[in-house]
Write a protein that holds these residues in place. Structure first.
Motif, PDB file in Angstrom:
ATOM      1  N   VAL A  50       0.852  -1.178   0.000  1.00  0.00           N
ATOM      2  CA  VAL A  50       0.000   0.000   0.000  1.00  0.00           C
ATOM      3  C   VAL A  50       0.893   1.235   0.000  1.00  0.00           C
ATOM      4  N   VAL A  51       0.798   2.024  -1.048  1.00  0.00           N
ATOM      5  CA  VAL A  51       1.545   3.277  -1.112  1.00  0.00           C
ATOM      6  C   VAL A  51       0.710   4.341  -0.408  1.00  0.00           C
ATOM      7  N   ALA A  52       1.199   4.790   0.742  1.00  0.00           N
ATOM      8  CA  ALA A  52       0.433   5.753   1.544  1.00  0.00           C
ATOM      9  C   ALA A  52       1.369   6.517   2.457  1.00  0.00           C
ATOM     10  N   ASP A  53       0.993   7.744   2.749  1.00  0.00           N
ATOM     11  CA  ASP A  53       1.715   8.582   3.703  1.00  0.00           C
ATOM     12  C   ASP A  53       1.078   8.380   5.078  1.00  0.00           C
ATOM     13  N   VAL A  54       1.864   7.910   6.044  1.00  0.00           N
ATOM     14  CA  VAL A  54       1.295   7.600   7.356  1.00  0.00           C
ATOM     15  C   VAL A  54       0.779   8.846   8.072  1.00  0.00           C
ATOM     16  N   GLY A  58      -6.468  10.059   6.407  1.00  0.00           N
ATOM     17  CA  GLY A  58      -7.234   8.872   6.048  1.00  0.00           C
ATOM     18  C   GLY A  58      -6.460   7.577   6.101  1.00  0.00           C
ATOM     19  N   THR A  59      -5.142   7.650   6.301  1.00  0.00           N
ATOM     20  CA  THR A  59      -4.326   6.438   6.208  1.00  0.00           C
ATOM     21  C   THR A  59      -4.630   5.397   7.280  1.00  0.00           C
ATOM     22  N   PRO A  60      -4.757   5.745   8.564  1.00  0.00           N
ATOM     23  CA  PRO A  60      -4.974   4.689   9.563  1.00  0.00           C
ATOM     24  C   PRO A  60      -6.188   3.804   9.270  1.00  0.00           C
ATOM     25  N   GLY A  65      -8.496  -1.101   7.266  1.00  0.00           N
ATOM     26  CA  GLY A  65      -9.586  -1.600   6.425  1.00  0.00           C
ATOM     27  C   GLY A  65      -9.106  -2.515   5.325  1.00  0.00           C
ATOM     28  N   ARG A  66      -7.973  -2.157   4.688  1.00  0.00           N
ATOM     29  CA  ARG A  66      -7.430  -3.019   3.630  1.00  0.00           C
ATOM     30  C   ARG A  66      -7.007  -4.364   4.179  1.00  0.00           C
ATOM     31  N   PHE A 109       0.536   6.840  16.995  1.00  0.00           N
ATOM     32  CA  PHE A 109      -0.632   6.851  17.877  1.00  0.00           C
ATOM     33  C   PHE A 109      -1.910   6.609  17.085  1.00  0.00           C
ATOM     34  N   ARG A 110      -2.062   7.306  15.948  1.00  0.00           N
ATOM     35  CA  ARG A 110      -3.318   7.214  15.202  1.00  0.00           C
ATOM     36  C   ARG A 110      -3.495   5.853  14.546  1.00  0.00           C
TER      37      ARG A 110
END
Length: 243
Positions: A50-54, A58-60, A65-66, A109-110
């Motif tokens: 998963v390419v995402a910025d932590v 919306g990332t957490p 969910g994924r 934390f999130r």
């Protein structure tokens, strides 16, 4: 039963080694990183990159969910994504401070908060990547050390809060690790060779740890063999903090 893990900062270094070790241990893994090269890890049915910025809001929820949508459960969260800063306090800007805390603390934390309902259900665990910088004073790391000290305390707090619900929370505290992350930081030093000599001299074993050595410690803390361990900060530092 096939277990599922989420690993952040998974594209290279410690994170990539953790992904490999978990896959070898039979875990299905959601590998998260802001770097596109994390997609190289894709393995249908086992490894979901998963390419995402932590730090994105919306990332957490999206990552948890994924994991549940793809693999049906979540058993382990490895909070490994981080940024490093070596800079004297007087030269550290508010932007530096906010950027490091956003990646190194707030995102941890999130993401943990988002994962806890699933981990409570599976009686899973969290392993955080802290640092020796969160345990001892090291010159020119004031903000980085603050972030890693926060991870140390967050680990202990969550371990106490969730022990009765069957969730274990631990951390590793690496010393210098032979990664691209470390090489990039050292390249910014005025004299990289002299800096390396000092680093090696500060580690009694006379060398940096390997990413795999840290990864094995993380996987151990997630394993059934460590079922009685929670709230622990496991140093993987070649004896640095024992001096």
């Amino acid at each position: 039963m096939e277990l599922t893990a989420v690993v952040t900062g998974a594209a290279r270094g410690i994170g990539r080694s953790v992904v490999t070790r978990l896959r070898d241990a039979g875990y299905r893994v959601v590998a998260v990183d802001v770097a596109p090269e994390v997609t190289e890890l894709a393995e249908p049915g086992w490894l979901l990159p998963v390419v995402a910025d932590v730090t994105d809001d919306g990332t957490p929820a999206a990552v948890v969910g994924r994991a549940v949508a793809e693999f049906g459960r979540l058993d382990l969260l490895v909070n490994n994504a981080a940024r490093f800063l070596r800079r004297p306090a007087l030269e550290t800007t508010d932007e530096d401070f906010d950027r490091l805390f956003a990646v190194n603390v707030r995102s941890v934390f999130r993401l943990t908060r988002a994962a806890l309902p699933q981990l409570t259900e599976t009686r899973g665990c969290v392993v955080n990547t802290a640092s020796i910088s969160g345990l001892v004073g090291i010159a020119n790391q004031s903000v980085y050390a603050l972030t890693k000290g926060a991870i140390v305390q967050l680990t202990r707090q969550l371990a106490i809060e969730y022990a009765a619900r069957g969730v274990r929370v631990n951390a590793v505290a690496p010393g210098a690790v032979d990664t691209e992350f470390m090489a990039e930081a050292r390249a910014a030093d005025p004299d990289p060779a002299a800096s390396l000599k000092v680093t090696l001299g500060n580690h009694p074993i006379g060398r940096m740890s390997t990413p795999d050595e840290v990864a094995r410690a993380i996987v151990f803390l997630a394993a059934p063999e460590s079922a009685g361990i929670t709230g622990t900060i496991l140093s993987v530092d070649g004896g640095y903090v024992a001096r």
